[in-house]
Scaffold this motif. Structure first.
Motif, short mmCIF file in Angstrom:
data_model
loop_
_atom_site.label_atom_id
_atom_site.label_comp_id
_atom_site.label_asym_id
_atom_site.label_seq_id
_atom_site.Cartn_x
_atom_site.Cartn_y
_atom_site.Cartn_z
N ILE A 20 0.81 -1.23 0.00
CA ILE A 20 0.00 0.00 0.00
C ILE A 20 0.84 1.27 0.00
CG2 ILE A 20 -2.02 -1.12 1.03
CD1 ILE A 20 -1.23 0.23 3.70
N GLY A 21 2.13 1.15 0.21
CA GLY A 21 3.00 2.32 0.28
C GLY A 21 3.04 3.13 -1.01
N GLN A 22 2.80 2.49 -2.13
CA GLN A 22 2.82 3.20 -3.42
C GLN A 22 1.67 4.18 -3.55
OE1 GLN A 22 4.31 0.43 -2.60
NE2 GLN A 22 3.62 -0.95 -4.18
N LYS A 53 -1.99 -1.75 -11.33
CA LYS A 53 -1.19 -0.72 -12.00
C LYS A 53 -0.17 -0.06 -11.08
CE LYS A 53 -2.53 2.54 -15.58
NZ LYS A 53 -3.60 3.40 -16.06
N TYR A 54 -0.52 0.12 -9.81
CA TYR A 54 0.34 0.87 -8.90
C TYR A 54 0.82 0.04 -7.70
CZ TYR A 54 -1.53 4.60 -11.73
OH TYR A 54 -1.90 5.37 -12.80
N GLY A 55 -0.07 -0.70 -7.08
CA GLY A 55 0.29 -1.43 -5.87
C GLY A 55 1.24 -2.59 -6.10
N LEU A 87 -3.13 -0.30 9.11
CA LEU A 87 -2.22 -0.10 7.98
C LEU A 87 -2.50 1.21 7.24
CD1 LEU A 87 -2.30 -3.68 6.44
CD2 LEU A 87 -0.39 -2.65 7.70
N PHE A 88 -3.75 1.64 7.29
CA PHE A 88 -4.16 2.83 6.54
C PHE A 88 -4.21 4.08 7.42
CE2 PHE A 88 -5.57 -0.75 4.08
CZ PHE A 88 -5.27 -0.38 2.79
N TRP A 98 -2.85 10.13 1.94
CA TRP A 98 -3.53 9.33 0.92
C TRP A 98 -4.10 10.26 -0.15
CZ3 TRP A 98 -1.67 4.87 1.46
CH2 TRP A 98 -1.57 4.23 2.68
N PRO A 99 -4.36 9.73 -1.34
CA PRO A 99 -4.84 10.57 -2.44
C PRO A 99 -6.27 11.09 -2.29
CG PRO A 99 -4.52 8.30 -3.19
CD PRO A 99 -4.06 8.37 -1.78
N ARG A 100 -7.11 10.39 -1.55
CA ARG A 100 -8.52 10.77 -1.38
C ARG A 100 -8.96 10.46 0.04
NH1 ARG A 100 -12.30 9.52 -6.26
NH2 ARG A 100 -13.77 9.35 -4.59
#
Length: 139
Positions: A20-22, A53-55, A87-88, A98-100
């Motif tokens: 999730i770091g990404q 795609k990212y994680g 974790l979050f 976070w982005p959102r």
């Protein structure tokens, strides 16, 4: 022998933040943040795309690291007492964001990581097969 960390000269210790770091956009709000904010982590389709795609875009990791991480995640998913919500959580003193808004209060953080597990097994299938044929004690 032991599996070494990809960046520092220390033993590799599996940690779910690799998955999730990404998505941490601190100091990258205008770049990565702008890309990721269009995705809703609560939406199954968006979440799958985010994860693949990212994680799971962890080119710095060898097939052995991926194998260790997937097994570690599987163990945590089977642990009824593991706190996925933590974790979050980002402490106020911590440089992270976070982005959102949804990322801060995911309805089911465990479900998010279950999707990571399923998609990692699929996306990294060849790497995981290769590592499974080896004896981890020789790493």
């Amino acid at each position: 022998m032991m599996l070494m960390h990809p960046f520092i000269n220390e033993e590799f210790v599996p940690d779910l933040t690799w998955f999730i770091g990404q998505f941490d956009v601190y100091d990258r709000e205008e770049t990565l943040g702008a890309i990721l904010e269009v995705y809703n982590p609560e939406n199954k389709r968006d979440r799958s795309e985010l994860i693949v795609k990212y994680g799971l875009n962890l080119e710095c990791l060898s097939y052995r690291h991926k194998y260790v991480l997937v097994r570690f995640l599987g163990d945590k998913l089977n642990d009824p007492d593991f706190d996925f919500k933590s974790l979050f959580e980002i402490d106020e003193d911590c440089a992270g964001s976070w982005p959102r808004g949804e990322w801060y209060n995911l309805q089911s953080p465990k479900e998010f990581l279950q999707d990571v597990y399923v998609l990692a097994k699929e996306t990294w299938k060849e790497d995981l097969k290769k590592a499974a044929l080896e004896d981890p004690s020789t790493w």
